[in-house]
Write a protein that holds these residues in place. Structure first.
Motif, PDB file in Angstrom:
ATOM      1  N   ALA A   1      51.710  37.361   3.329  1.00 25.92           N
ATOM      2  CA  ALA A   1      52.263  37.295   4.684  1.00 25.92           C
ATOM      3  C   ALA A   1      53.787  37.318   4.631  1.00 25.92           C
ATOM      4  O   ALA A   1      54.438  38.037   5.395  1.00 25.92           O
ATOM      5  N   THR A   2      54.367  36.550   3.707  1.00 30.11           N
ATOM      6  CA  THR A   2      55.823  36.519   3.587  1.00 30.11           C
ATOM      7  C   THR A   2      56.363  37.914   3.311  1.00 30.11           C
ATOM      8  O   THR A   2      57.331  38.349   3.936  1.00 30.11           O
ATOM      9  N   GLU A   3      55.695  38.607   2.365  1.00 31.01           N
ATOM     10  CA  GLU A   3      56.159  39.948   1.995  1.00 31.01           C
ATOM     11  C   GLU A   3      56.038  40.927   3.165  1.00 31.01           C
ATOM     12  O   GLU A   3      57.003  41.572   3.561  1.00 31.01           O
ATOM     13  N   ILE A   4      54.829  41.014   3.693  1.00 27.98           N
ATOM     14  CA  ILE A   4      54.541  42.038   4.700  1.00 27.98           C
ATOM     15  C   ILE A   4      55.292  41.760   6.007  1.00 27.98           C
ATOM     16  O   ILE A   4      55.870  42.653   6.610  1.00 27.98           O
ATOM     17  N   TRP A   5      55.284  40.499   6.433  1.00 25.27           N
ATOM     18  CA  TRP A   5      55.874  40.183   7.729  1.00 25.27           C
ATOM     19  C   TRP A   5      57.389  40.406   7.734  1.00 25.27           C
ATOM     20  O   TRP A   5      57.972  40.765   8.749  1.00 25.27           O
ATOM     21  N   SER A   6      58.005  40.152   6.555  1.00 26.22           N
ATOM     22  CA  SER A   6      59.453  40.345   6.526  1.00 26.22           C
ATOM     23  C   SER A   6      59.792  41.829   6.579  1.00 26.22           C
ATOM     24  O   SER A   6      60.872  42.223   6.995  1.00 26.22           O
ATOM     25  N   LEU A   7      58.852  42.669   6.121  1.00 24.52           N
ATOM     26  CA  LEU A   7      59.093  44.120   6.172  1.00 24.52           C
ATOM     27  C   LEU A   7      58.702  44.707   7.517  1.00 24.52           C
ATOM     28  O   LEU A   7      59.457  45.433   8.147  1.00 24.52           O
ATOM     29  N   LYS A   8      57.486  44.361   7.961  1.00 23.86           N
ATOM     30  CA  LYS A   8      56.932  45.044   9.129  1.00 23.86           C
ATOM     31  C   LYS A   8      56.968  44.216  10.394  1.00 23.86           C
ATOM     32  O   LYS A   8      56.498  44.661  11.441  1.00 23.86           O
ATOM     33  N   GLY A   9      57.465  43.025  10.293  1.00 33.65           N
ATOM     34  CA  GLY A   9      57.463  42.159  11.472  1.00 33.65           C
ATOM     35  C   GLY A   9      56.165  41.374  11.587  1.00 33.65           C
ATOM     36  O   GLY A   9      55.187  41.649  10.883  1.00 33.65           O
ATOM     37  N   ILE A  10      56.194  40.442  12.488  1.00 38.95           N
ATOM     38  CA  ILE A  10      55.047  39.555  12.637  1.00 38.95           C
ATOM     39  C   ILE A  10      53.935  40.246  13.420  1.00 38.95           C
ATOM     40  O   ILE A  10      54.190  40.865  14.456  1.00 38.95           O
ATOM     41  N   PRO A  11      52.717  40.193  12.898  1.00 40.02           N
ATOM     42  CA  PRO A  11      51.611  40.859  13.610  1.00 40.02           C
ATOM     43  C   PRO A  11      51.336  40.198  14.950  1.00 40.02           C
ATOM     44  O   PRO A  11      51.787  39.080  15.211  1.00 40.02           O
ATOM     45  N   GLU A  12      50.556  40.902  15.757  1.00 43.83           N
ATOM     46  CA  GLU A  12      50.291  40.425  17.110  1.00 43.83           C
ATOM     47  C   GLU A  12      49.580  39.078  17.103  1.00 43.83           C
ATOM     48  O   GLU A  12      49.903  38.171  17.849  1.00 43.83           O
ATOM     49  N   ASN A  13      48.584  38.995  16.223  1.00 39.91           N
ATOM     50  CA  ASN A  13      47.840  37.745  16.120  1.00 39.91           C
ATOM     51  C   ASN A  13      47.954  37.216  14.682  1.00 39.91           C
ATOM     52  O   ASN A  13      47.119  37.517  13.833  1.00 39.91           O
ATOM     53  N   PRO A  14      49.004  36.430  14.415  1.00 39.67           N
ATOM     54  CA  PRO A  14      49.284  36.041  13.030  1.00 39.67           C
ATOM     55  C   PRO A  14      48.137  35.275  12.370  1.00 39.67           C
ATOM     56  O   PRO A  14      47.831  35.493  11.194  1.00 39.67           O
ATOM     57  N   ILE A  15      47.492  34.405  13.135  1.00 35.41           N
ATOM     58  CA  ILE A  15      46.438  33.590  12.529  1.00 35.41           C
ATOM     59  C   ILE A  15      45.254  34.458  12.129  1.00 35.41           C
ATOM     60  O   ILE A  15      44.737  34.358  11.013  1.00 35.41           O
ATOM     61  N   ALA A  16      44.867  35.361  13.024  1.00 37.66           N
ATOM     62  CA  ALA A  16      43.760  36.268  12.708  1.00 37.66           C
ATOM     63  C   ALA A  16      44.113  37.125  11.492  1.00 37.66           C
ATOM     64  O   ALA A  16      43.279  37.351  10.613  1.00 37.66           O
ATOM     65  N   TRP A  17      45.380  37.545  11.446  1.00 42.21           N
ATOM     66  CA  TRP A  17      45.857  38.342  10.299  1.00 42.21           C
ATOM     67  C   TRP A  17      45.643  37.565   9.002  1.00 42.21           C
ATOM     68  O   TRP A  17      45.095  38.063   8.020  1.00 42.21           O
ATOM     69  N   LEU A  18      46.078  36.324   9.011  1.00 42.58           N
ATOM     70  CA  LEU A  18      45.974  35.488   7.810  1.00 42.58           C
ATOM     71  C   LEU A  18      44.522  35.350   7.356  1.00 42.58           C
ATOM     72  O   LEU A  18      44.209  35.480   6.172  1.00 42.58           O
ATOM     73  N   TYR A  19      43.634  35.125   8.318  1.00 49.19           N
ATOM     74  CA  TYR A  19      42.241  34.922   7.926  1.00 49.19           C
ATOM     75  C   TYR A  19      41.577  36.209   7.448  1.00 49.19           C
ATOM     76  O   TYR A  19      40.725  36.177   6.574  1.00 49.19           O
ATOM     77  N   THR A  20      42.004  37.338   8.003  1.00 45.30           N
ATOM     78  CA  THR A  20      41.470  38.607   7.504  1.00 45.30           C
ATOM     79  C   THR A  20      41.884  38.801   6.052  1.00 45.30           C
ATOM     80  O   THR A  20      41.066  39.170   5.204  1.00 45.30           O
ATOM     81  N   VAL A  21      43.152  38.533   5.767  1.00 46.92           N
ATOM     82  CA  VAL A  21      43.632  38.684   4.391  1.00 46.92           C
ATOM     83  C   VAL A  21      42.893  37.704   3.470  1.00 46.92           C
ATOM     84  O   VAL A  21      42.432  38.070   2.386  1.00 46.92           O
ATOM     85  N   ALA A  22      42.768  36.462   3.906  1.00 44.32           N
ATOM     86  CA  ALA A  22      42.095  35.464   3.071  1.00 44.32           C
ATOM     87  C   ALA A  22      40.654  35.897   2.792  1.00 44.32           C
ATOM     88  O   ALA A  22      40.151  35.759   1.667  1.00 44.32           O
ATOM     89  N   LYS A  23      40.022  36.447   3.805  1.00 43.52           N
ATOM     90  CA  LYS A  23      38.642  36.883   3.649  1.00 43.52           C
ATOM     91  C   LYS A  23      38.542  38.024   2.634  1.00 43.52           C
ATOM     92  O   LYS A  23      37.702  38.001   1.733  1.00 43.52           O
ATOM     93  N   ASN A  24      39.443  38.997   2.765  1.00 47.96           N
ATOM     94  CA  ASN A  24      39.427  40.125   1.831  1.00 47.96           C
ATOM     95  C   ASN A  24      39.723  39.683   0.417  1.00 47.96           C
ATOM     96  O   ASN A  24      39.116  40.149  -0.542  1.00 47.96           O
ATOM     97  N   LYS A  25      40.667  38.776   0.289  1.00 45.83           N
ATOM     98  CA  LYS A  25      41.010  38.299  -1.054  1.00 45.83           C
ATOM     99  C   LYS A  25      39.820  37.587  -1.686  1.00 45.83           C
ATOM    100  O   LYS A  25      39.551  37.736  -2.883  1.00 45.83           O
TER     101      LYS A  25
END
Lengths: 419, 118
Positions: free
Chosen positions: A50-74
């Protein structure tokens, strides 16, 4: 949901604090406590990404959902190809079960709640000392860093790190069945859980640390976890509600209790306008809930005492508080309860009778004992009062208390001189 | 520390009908007294109050009489267990017992343990 615009810079730390422990809880709930390090790795990796991507592309629309999608994929990635998984977990998982795990990486609100509840029960393991349980709770359930915990305990990072390592080792050895937490297990351990949450709150309320923020954090985390218990029918007991009521009443005074210069403000000197009425109302609600269940515990009694302290400060209240202390001391003896009871006794029957009660307590090495006697002797015998306050100074380790006691002595000396 | 039983005795007084205020006062003095002992960490057990009305005495040959008392007017109405260094200290604790102000008395008895030969 978080308002992204307003807390741009603080968003990640904020989300880390609220979501990191939830991720760990869900993953542990799925795979078991013995894989807590894996859960922590996945959660940390998620936030790193999140730190890497958000600093490059900005904060996603739904940050919490974003985090859980990444956690799930990982987590799925780990399941598929991680060496660790092949060696440690796969032998225990039959091929057809792999799908079960994959489809059950579930970050819905309900599963997060269930997982967190299960985590609370896993962490509050009587195999560890109370202090170790609190440290673990702060790290695993509240997401505190080593530094935060060291600050809260006025200890150093190295000591806390060692304590946590030992405590985790103990947890691993216990093989607590976090996956299928059954009602019997919950009933057996609920008292230990309540005690830990009670102490966690006290650690904040009567903190060794003078850091106002840490103290507030400890209190609110303890309340959050206690609240989690009220949300599940199995753990929504009278004791749990009483504990939450107690925490609400106590924390309603948190702001009034610490002065601008971070000194403790004694009850009688507090600005009552700073008391938080919303928390007092919540406390009332949970106290009624607690008393509607057929149970009487020390938490009920302590909450009732705390309730009276939120009422108008007329001396009438002590008439109700003293019998509660009389009951509390029968339920569980502790020096501090004995001293508080004697203080309440003095408010009902006067200082002289209370001195007679106090001197029977046999707590000569307790600094609060001497502070109490100093207080009780103050209007009767200034010399004796000063002597007790001095003894209290020599017995306490707290600089704040030393300063406050010195002030009291100074005031007493000045009063006698002006006579 | 040794454990002692306080046995509370009172005399039967059928004419004594306390007012609610008096009852309240009696309650308060008992809880204060017990709380005071507990605050010294010397209370082992609250013990129990014993009923006067639901009571029978069983004697040999299936003789059953009403009440705990036949020959004596005094009856036991409760007990409490404390711990104290010796009987002297236990007696000190008993001296403030509210029953003394109500015409009753307290009997202090050490609990016999396996170490005792007496």
């Amino acid at each position: 949901m978080v308002e992204v615009e307003s807390i741009d810079n603080n968003l990640l730390p904020h989300l880390f604090r609220t979501e990191y422990t939830k991720m760990i809880a869900v993953i542990c709930h799925l795979f078991g406590m013995q894989h807590i390090e894996l859960a922590e790795d996945i959660a940390s990796d998620t936030f790193l990404k999140a730190t890497e991507i958000w600093s490059l592309k900005g904060i996603p629309e739904n940050p919490i959902a974003w985090l859980y999608t990444v956690a799930k994929n990982k987590t799925k990635d780990y399941l598929k190809r991680n060496v660790f998984f092949e060696k440690e977990i796969l032998p225990n998982i039959k091929a057809e079960n792999l799908e079960y795990y994959e489809t059950n990486i579930d970050f819905t609100e309900q599963n997060i709640k269930d997982s967190q509840l299960a985590m609370i029960f896993a962490v509050c393991d009587p195999a560890n000392s109370q202090e170790a349980q609190i440290c673990l709770a702060l790290q695993i359930l509240c997401g505190f860093s080593l530094e935060d915990i060291a600050n809260a305990f006025l200890s150093n990072k190295e000591t806390i790190k060692k304590r946590l390592q030992r405590a985790r080792e103990n947890l691993r050895r216990q093989h607590f069945e976090i996956q299928n937490l059954d009602p019997t297990e919950i009933l057996l351990r609920l008292d230990a859980v309540i005690t830990t949450l009670y102490l966690l709150f006290n650690e904040g309320y009567f903190s060794r640390s003078n850091d106002k923020l840490i103290r507030k954090d400890l209190c609110s985390e303890a309340m959050r976890l206690t609240f989690t218990l009220t949300e599940n029918a199995m753990t929504n007991t009278g004791k749990v509600n009483a504990l939450l009521a107690l925490q609400c009443f106590q924390s309603s005074r948190l702001d009034a209790r610490v002065s601008a210069s971070e000194e403790t403000v004694l009850f009688d000197e507090q600005d009552k306008n700073l008391w938080n009425t919303e928390l007092i109302n919540k406390g009332n609600y949970y106290l009624v809930e607690a008393c509607s269940k057929d149970e009487l515990s020390k938490y009920h009694l302590e909450a009732s005492i705390a309730y009276w302290h939120t009422t108008a400060d007329d001396n009438e209240k002590w008439k109700y508080i003293l019998p509660l202390y009389n009951q509390l001391i029968l339920v569980e003896y502790s020096p501090i309860t004995a001293l508080n009871r004697t203080f309440a006794f003095s408010k009902v029957y006067g200082n002289e009778k209370a001195i007679a009660e106090a001197e029977k307590l046999n707590l000569q090495i307790n600094h609060y004992y001497h502070s109490l006697l100093g207080y009780l002797y103050s209007p009767i015998d200034t010399d004796k009062a000063i002597r007790h306050f001095r003894q209290s100074i020599s017995l306490t380790n707290s600089d704040v208390e030393k300063k406050q006691l010195s002030k009291t002595i100074y005031r007493l000396e000045k009063d006698t001189q002006s006579l | 520390m040794k454990e002692f039983v306080f046995i509370f005795r009172n005399s039967d007084n059928p004419n004594f009908k306390p007012s609610p205020e008096q009852m309240q006062q009696v309650m308060t003095s008992w809880t204060n007294w017990m709380g005071g002992i507990a605050a010294q960490n010397k209370l082992v057990s609250n013990g129990n109050r014993l009923s006067m009305s639901i009571a029978k005495t069983i004697k040999p040959n299936n003789v059953i009489t009403d009440g705990p008392y036949t020959e004596i007017k005094e009856f036991i109405n409760g007990y409490t267990i404390v711990k104290a260094a010796n009987i002297k200290e236990a007696v000190e604790l008993a001296k403030d017992c509210p029953i003394l102000k109500m015409g009753g008395n307290v009997e202090v008895r050490a609990i016999v343990t396996p170490d005792d030969n007496s």
